[in-house]
Design a protein around this motif. Structure first.
Motif, PDB file in Angstrom:
ATOM      1  N   GLU A  12      15.870 -39.340 -74.359  1.00  0.00           N
ATOM      2  CA  GLU A  12      16.646 -40.373 -75.049  1.00  0.00           C
ATOM      3  C   GLU A  12      17.304 -41.359 -74.087  1.00  0.00           C
ATOM      4  N   SER A  13      17.773 -40.901 -72.952  1.00  0.00           N
ATOM      5  CA  SER A  13      18.548 -41.749 -72.049  1.00  0.00           C
ATOM      6  C   SER A  13      17.787 -42.285 -70.845  1.00  0.00           C
ATOM      7  N   TRP A  14      16.709 -41.602 -70.447  1.00  0.00           N
ATOM      8  CA  TRP A  14      16.056 -41.947 -69.188  1.00  0.00           C
ATOM      9  C   TRP A  14      14.583 -42.328 -69.325  1.00  0.00           C
ATOM     10  N   THR A  15      14.083 -42.423 -70.552  1.00  0.00           N
ATOM     11  CA  THR A  15      12.693 -42.842 -70.741  1.00  0.00           C
ATOM     12  C   THR A  15      12.595 -44.352 -70.579  1.00  0.00           C
ATOM     13  N   LEU A  16      11.619 -44.771 -69.790  1.00  0.00           N
ATOM     14  CA  LEU A  16      11.379 -46.198 -69.600  1.00  0.00           C
ATOM     15  C   LEU A  16      10.603 -46.744 -70.794  1.00  0.00           C
ATOM     16  N   GLU A  17      11.142 -47.765 -71.425  1.00  0.00           N
ATOM     17  CA  GLU A  17      10.451 -48.442 -72.521  1.00  0.00           C
ATOM     18  C   GLU A  17       9.322 -49.288 -71.922  1.00  0.00           C
TER      19      GLU A  17
END
Length: 73
Positions: A12-17
Motif C-alpha cells: 500500500e505504501s511502497w509500491t511504485l505506480e
C-alpha cells in the motif's frame, strides 16, 4: 517511521505506480533506487528523510525488488 511492516502495508505504501516507475526509470541506474525511495517516503511523510536510516530496510528491499536492483547496505 516504524521499522516493522506487513506485506500488505508495504504494498500500500511502497509500491511504485506505473507513472512513478516511468519517472524512476528515466534516472541513471545508480540513482534509481534512491530516487524511488525518496519519492515514496515524501508521499507518505510529506517531507524528505533527515537520516538514511529513516527509510525502513524492508521498504528498501521491497522497492529494490520492484526495480530489479540490488540493495546496498
Amino acid at each position: 517511521m516504524r521499522r516493522k511492516w506487513s506485506a500488505i502495508e508495504l504494498m500500500e505504501s511502497w509500491t511504485l505506480e506505473p507513472g512513478e516507475r516511468t519517472l524512476v526509470l528515466q534516472k541513471r541506474s545508480v540513482n534509481r533506487l534512491g530516487f524511488a525511495l525518496l519519492l515514496k517516503f515524501f508521499q507518505r511523510e510529506g517531507r524528505f528523510p533527515v537520516q538514511k536510516n529513516e527509510i525502513p530496510h524492508c521498504a528498501q528491499i521491497f522497492v529494490a525488488e520492484q526495480l530489479e536492483l540490488p540493495i546496498s547496505h
